[in-house]
Design an enzyme around this catalytic site. Structure first.
Site, PDB file in Angstrom:
ATOM      1  N   LYS A   1      76.269 -51.816 -25.453  1.00 40.37           N
ATOM      2  CA  LYS A   1      76.030 -52.859 -24.455  1.00 40.37           C
ATOM      3  C   LYS A   1      77.326 -53.139 -23.713  1.00 40.37           C
ATOM      4  CE  LYS A   1      73.258 -57.094 -24.717  1.00 40.37           C
ATOM      5  NZ  LYS A   1      73.051 -58.278 -25.590  1.00 40.37           N
TER       6      LYS A   1
HETATM    7  C1  E4P Z   1      70.397 -60.355 -25.003  1.00 41.93           C
HETATM    8  O1  E4P Z   1      70.720 -59.232 -24.873  1.00 41.93           O
HETATM    9  C2  E4P Z   1      71.219 -61.512 -24.611  1.00 41.93           C
HETATM   10  O2  E4P Z   1      72.483 -61.418 -25.172  1.00 41.93           O
HETATM   11  C3  E4P Z   1      70.533 -62.794 -24.992  1.00 41.93           C
HETATM   12  O3  E4P Z   1      69.163 -62.701 -24.687  1.00 41.93           O
HETATM   13  C4  E4P Z   1      71.165 -64.015 -24.388  1.00 41.93           C
HETATM   14  O4  E4P Z   1      70.357 -65.140 -24.662  1.00 41.93           O
HETATM   15  P1  E4P Z   1      70.885 -66.631 -24.496  1.00 41.93           P
HETATM   16  O5  E4P Z   1      71.022 -66.927 -23.044  1.00 41.93           O
HETATM   17  O6  E4P Z   1      69.816 -67.472 -25.141  1.00 41.93           O
HETATM   18  O7  E4P Z   1      72.192 -66.709 -25.219  1.00 41.93           O
END
Ligand code: E4P
Length: 218
Positions: free
Chosen positions: A83
Site C-alpha cells: 500500500k
Molecule cells: C483502508 O485501506 C483505510 O486505511 C481505512 O479504510 C481508513 O478508514 P478510516 O477513515 O476509518 O480510518
C-alpha cells in the site's frame, strides 16, 4: 462485490473468515499501531488466514525508501499487496512495483483526478476514502460514482475500486449499486450488515410458536 476487512486484529479476521466473509484484508499504520504487534509478524499471520490480498502500507515518504519497504513487505507472503500513499513518490513506486508483478493498493485517494493517476500508474487497487470526505462536509459517495464512471469509460483500466473509510452499511450499499469492485469494512460495520430488527422479532415469534407444538426436529 469483494469484502475486505479493515483491521489488523487477527481474532476479528479469523471470526469473519469462519463466516466466509473475508476476500482480503487492509491494514494501515494506525491499525498496525492499534494491534500492538510488529508489522512483519502480524501481516504474516493475516496472510495465513486469507489467501486474498492483504494490504501492508509503507511508511517512507521518498521513492527509494518506499521501494525498499515495499520489497520487504511483499516478501512476507505472496498475497501481500503493498500500500502506497497517493503522492508523486507513491505513484512512482506503484509503477515500479506493479511492473515487477507486485499487487499495489494506492491509498489516501480523495479526488477522481488522483484515481485516474493511480490507474495510469498500474495500481491493482485504488482506495478512495468516503468517510473522511463526509467528515469534512464533502460527498464521499459522489467520488466513488465518479471513479467507477471514469474507469468504466476505459476498458483498458484494470485497477479495482476499493471503497475505504466505510462507516456504515449505506456506504456499502451505495458502493455496490455503483458497481465498485471491493469495499473494505471494519468488523463493526460487517456486524451491522447482519442485524435487522425484523429478523430478530420474526425469529422470536417463530420459536415461540414452535415451542407450543411440543415438537423437536431431531
Ligand atoms: C483502508 O485501506 C483505510 O486505511 C481505512 O479504510 C481508513 O478508514 P478510516 O477513515 O476509518 O480510518
Amino acid at each position: 462485490m469483494k469484502f475486505f476487512v479493515d483491521t489488523a486484529d487477527v481474532a476479528e479476521i479469523r471470526a469473519l473468515a469462519d463466516l466466509g466473509l473475508v476476500d482480503g484484508v487492509t491494514t494501515n499504520p494506525s491499525l498496525i499501531a492499534k494491534s500492538g504487534r510488529k508489522i512483519a509478524e502480524v501481516i504474516a499471520e493475516i496472510c495465513t488466514i486469507t489467501p486474498g490480498p492483504v494490504s501492508a502500507e509503507v511508511t517512507a515518504t521518498d521513492f527509494e525508501g518506499m521501494m525498499a519497504e515495499g520489497k520487504y513487505l511483499r516478501d512476507i507472503a505472496s498475497n501481500v499487496a503493498v500500500k502506497v500513499p497517493l503522492t508523486e513518490a507513491g505513484l512512482k513506486t506503484c509503477r515500479a512495483l506493479s511492473s515487477e508483478g507486485t499487487q499495489v493498493n494506492v491509498t489516501l485517494c480523495f479526488s477522481a483526478a488522483q484515481a485516474l493517476l493511480a490507474a495510469k500508474a498500474g495500481a491493482t487497487f485504488i482506495s478512495p476514502f468516503v468517510g473522511r470526505l463526509d467528515d469534512i462536509g464533502h460527498d464521499g459517495m459522489q467520488l466513488i460514482s465518479d471513479v467507477v464512471t471514469i474507469y468504466n469509460n476505459y476498458p483498458a483500466i484494470t485497477t479495482e475500486v476499493l471503497v475505504a473509510s466505510v462507516r456504515h452499511p449505506i456506504h456499502l450499499i451505495e458502493a455496490a449499486k455503483m458497481g465498485a469492485h471491493v469495499a473494505t469494512l471494519p468488523a463493526n460495520v460487517i456486524k451491522m450488515l447482519v442485524k435487522h430488527p425484523l429478523t430478530d422479532r420474526g425469529l422470536e415469534a417463530f420459536l415461540a410458536d414452535w415451542a407450543k407444538t411440543g415438537q423437536s426436529i431431531l
